[in-house]
Write an enzyme that holds these catalytic residues in place. Structure first.
Site, mmCIF file in Angstrom:
data_model
loop_
_atom_site.group_PDB
_atom_site.id
_atom_site.type_symbol
_atom_site.label_atom_id
_atom_site.label_comp_id
_atom_site.label_asym_id
_atom_site.label_seq_id
_atom_site.Cartn_x
_atom_site.Cartn_y
_atom_site.Cartn_z
ATOM 1 N N LYS A 92 -8.874 39.234 1.821
ATOM 2 C CA LYS A 92 -8.558 40.580 2.325
ATOM 3 C C LYS A 92 -7.118 40.721 2.803
ATOM 4 O O LYS A 92 -6.542 41.798 2.732
ATOM 5 C CB LYS A 92 -9.513 40.952 3.459
ATOM 6 C CG LYS A 92 -10.913 41.299 2.975
ATOM 7 C CD LYS A 92 -11.711 41.981 4.067
ATOM 8 C CE LYS A 92 -13.040 42.492 3.552
ATOM 9 N NZ LYS A 92 -14.029 41.392 3.341
ATOM 10 N N GLU A 114 -11.373 51.131 8.937
ATOM 11 C CA GLU A 114 -12.782 51.127 9.312
ATOM 12 C C GLU A 114 -13.331 49.784 8.874
ATOM 13 O O GLU A 114 -12.824 49.154 7.943
ATOM 14 C CB GLU A 114 -13.505 52.301 8.673
ATOM 15 C CG GLU A 114 -14.185 52.025 7.364
ATOM 16 C CD GLU A 114 -13.223 51.726 6.234
ATOM 17 O OE1 GLU A 114 -13.520 50.771 5.494
ATOM 18 O OE2 GLU A 114 -12.197 52.387 6.080
ATOM 19 N N SER A 381 -14.084 33.648 -2.331
ATOM 20 C CA SER A 381 -13.309 34.705 -1.662
ATOM 21 C C SER A 381 -13.022 34.437 -0.190
ATOM 22 O O SER A 381 -12.066 34.976 0.356
ATOM 23 C CB SER A 381 -14.038 36.041 -1.809
ATOM 24 O OG SER A 381 -15.377 35.938 -1.360
HETATM 25 C C1 PLP Z 1 -15.132 41.508 2.614
HETATM 26 C C2 PLP Z 1 -15.465 40.323 1.817
HETATM 27 C C3 PLP Z 1 -16.029 40.426 0.527
HETATM 28 C C4 PLP Z 1 -16.439 41.733 -0.075
HETATM 29 O O1 PLP Z 1 -15.406 42.625 -0.340
HETATM 30 P P1 PLP Z 1 -14.887 42.880 -1.814
HETATM 31 O O2 PLP Z 1 -14.040 44.087 -1.667
HETATM 32 O O3 PLP Z 1 -16.078 43.106 -2.687
HETATM 33 O O4 PLP Z 1 -14.134 41.687 -2.229
HETATM 34 C C5 PLP Z 1 -16.239 39.272 -0.199
HETATM 35 N N1 PLP Z 1 -15.947 38.054 0.310
HETATM 36 C C6 PLP Z 1 -15.422 37.909 1.550
HETATM 37 C C7 PLP Z 1 -15.137 36.540 2.041
HETATM 38 C C8 PLP Z 1 -15.171 39.028 2.342
HETATM 39 O O5 PLP Z 1 -14.661 38.875 3.577
#
Ligand code: PLP
Length: 399
Positions: A92, A114, A381
């Site tokens: 993010k 938000e 992610s």
């Molecule tokens: C917020 C988050 C997501 C989901 O958000 P996307 O916009 O779909 O990427 C996925 N993995 C992690 C670690 C997150 O913090």
């Protein structure tokens, strides 16, 4: 290779996307679009962005060959793109750095955001502190109770967290409140959206800022494996980490793209967050896309073990990639994600975020049926430090 040039000038990905906002926001959206398009081609902006990604975020994130896991599954080789190693622990930050830099260029001193799980709130509060800007984060009061640690992180970083008491007191109510603030304070305020949703240009802009992930993979995979992966997998909440890793691979049709949604307690139970697998097109959050809605068009409450996938919509570009069959979308349920979470902990010494565990679970399903010389690339992610309490609770443990 085909050139992939989406969206069109009005922000359409086929029938999806666009700009569904009140009259009072049109001028602000137009300004944002013009400024973004200017800075996107500005070498100075891009050089500063690259510098920030390297020295503040810690990029490039490595790719890791999960050999023990691959051997254990006796199938395709699993590689992990380590977004969990970024500053603040997820992908993010790539996007919030980019938007905060743009806000500064546009002379906006005040950031609003938000947040549901609190992760985007933390990423926004982080960059607001980094650039010396005021930061206001809207969060449903139910979510505030559930995510006390992230609320405290935001406060430590100097942000003001505003509890939203309307509706179900969760993310969709916080979204409405942030929009309302933006309408009122549009002169000095920049709204940082945390995923590839919202009115045009947000889905394109957030994708662009995250697409550094896929660009790095193109060179890193060549270095590590001598070729590109057969399949690229990512979890999909709003879809920003998935678009980030998919974008560079879209023109190369020999690479399968698999988006993994939160199946919650199972699609059939209705308790899930799988907008693409089980939703229908409608308008939410300023764009047209797949949504979880009832027959009256009311948004349905979502469920997932991972708070970050708990979003009733999905970015419009994913809706288009689904309809055109360039990407496939599947759902992984809570139990499967949890199993993948524990497996990665024990096999590789990596504690993944519960969101990322969904993508990993799908890779673990596919790998055994594939030859050992095939390659699955999973976008890891984020890291799982934030998920300790949730995992312990599901396992019947308190600490
Ligand atoms: C917020 C988050 C997501 C989901 O958000 P996307 O916009 O779909 O990427 C996925 N993995 C992690 C670690 C997150 O913090």
């Amino acid at each position: 290779m085909k050139i992939y040039d989406m969206p069109d000038q009005e922000g359409h990905f086929g029938p999806y996307g666009g700009t569904f906002v009140s009259e009072t926001l049109i001028a602000a959206i137009d300004e944002l679009k013009a400024q973004y398009l200017y800075y996107r081609d500005d070498p100075k902006f891009q050089a500063e962005f690259a510098y920030e990604l390297k020295h503040y975020v810690g990029r490039p994130s490595p790719i890791y060959h999960a050999r023990r896991l691959s051997d254990f599954l006796e199938g395709a080789q699993i590689y992990l793109k380590r977004e969990d190693l970024n500053h603040t622990g997820a992908h993010k930050i790539n996007n919030t750095v980019g938007q905060a830099m743009l806000a500064r260029r546009m002379g906006k001193q005040r950031i609003i955001a938000e947040t549901g799980a609190g992760q985007h709130g933390v990423a926004s509060a982080t960059v607001a502190a980094r650039y010396g800007m005021e930061c206001v984060v809207y969060m449903g009061s139910e979510d505030i109770k559930r995510q006390a640690q992230n609320v405290y992180r935001m406060k430590l970083l100097g942000a003001c967290v505003v509890p939203v008491e309307s509706g179900s007191k969760t993310l969709k109510d916080a979204l409405n409140e942030a929009m309302r603030d933006w309408v009122t304070n549009v002169q000095n305020t920049f709204y940082i959206i945390g995923t590839v949703a919202g009115p045009h240009p947000y889905p394109m802009m957030v994708r662009d800022f995250n697409s550094v992930v896929g660009r790095e993979c193109l060179t890193q995979m060549l270095e590590m494996a001598g070729r590109q992966p057969d399949v690229v997998l990512a979890c999909v909440g709003g879809g920003s980490n998935a678009m980030g890793i998919f974008h560079s691979y879209i023109p190369d049709e020999s690479v399968r793209l698999v988006g993994v949604e939160a199946g919650g307690e199972g699609i059939a139970t209705g308790h899930h967050a799988a907008s693409l697998s089980a939703g229908s097109p409608g308008v939410l959050h300023g764009n047209r896309t797949y949504l979880l809605q009832d027959s009256n068009g009311q948004i349905i409450e979502t469920h997932s073990i991972s708070a970050g996938l708990d979003y009733p919509g999905v970015g419009p570009e994913h809706a288009w990639l689904k309809d055109t069959h360039r990407a496939e979308y599947v759902a992984i349920n809570d139990d499967e994600a949890l199993h993948a979470f524990h497996t990665l902990c024990r096999m590789e010494g990596i504690i993944p975020a519960l969101e990322s565990s969904h993508a990993l679970a799908q890779a673990m399903k596919m790998a055994p049926a594939m030859d050992k010389d095939k390659i699955l690339l999973v976008n890891l992610s984020g890291r799982g430090d934030k998920d300790m309490a949730t995992v312990a609770e599901y396992s019947g443990i308190t600490f």
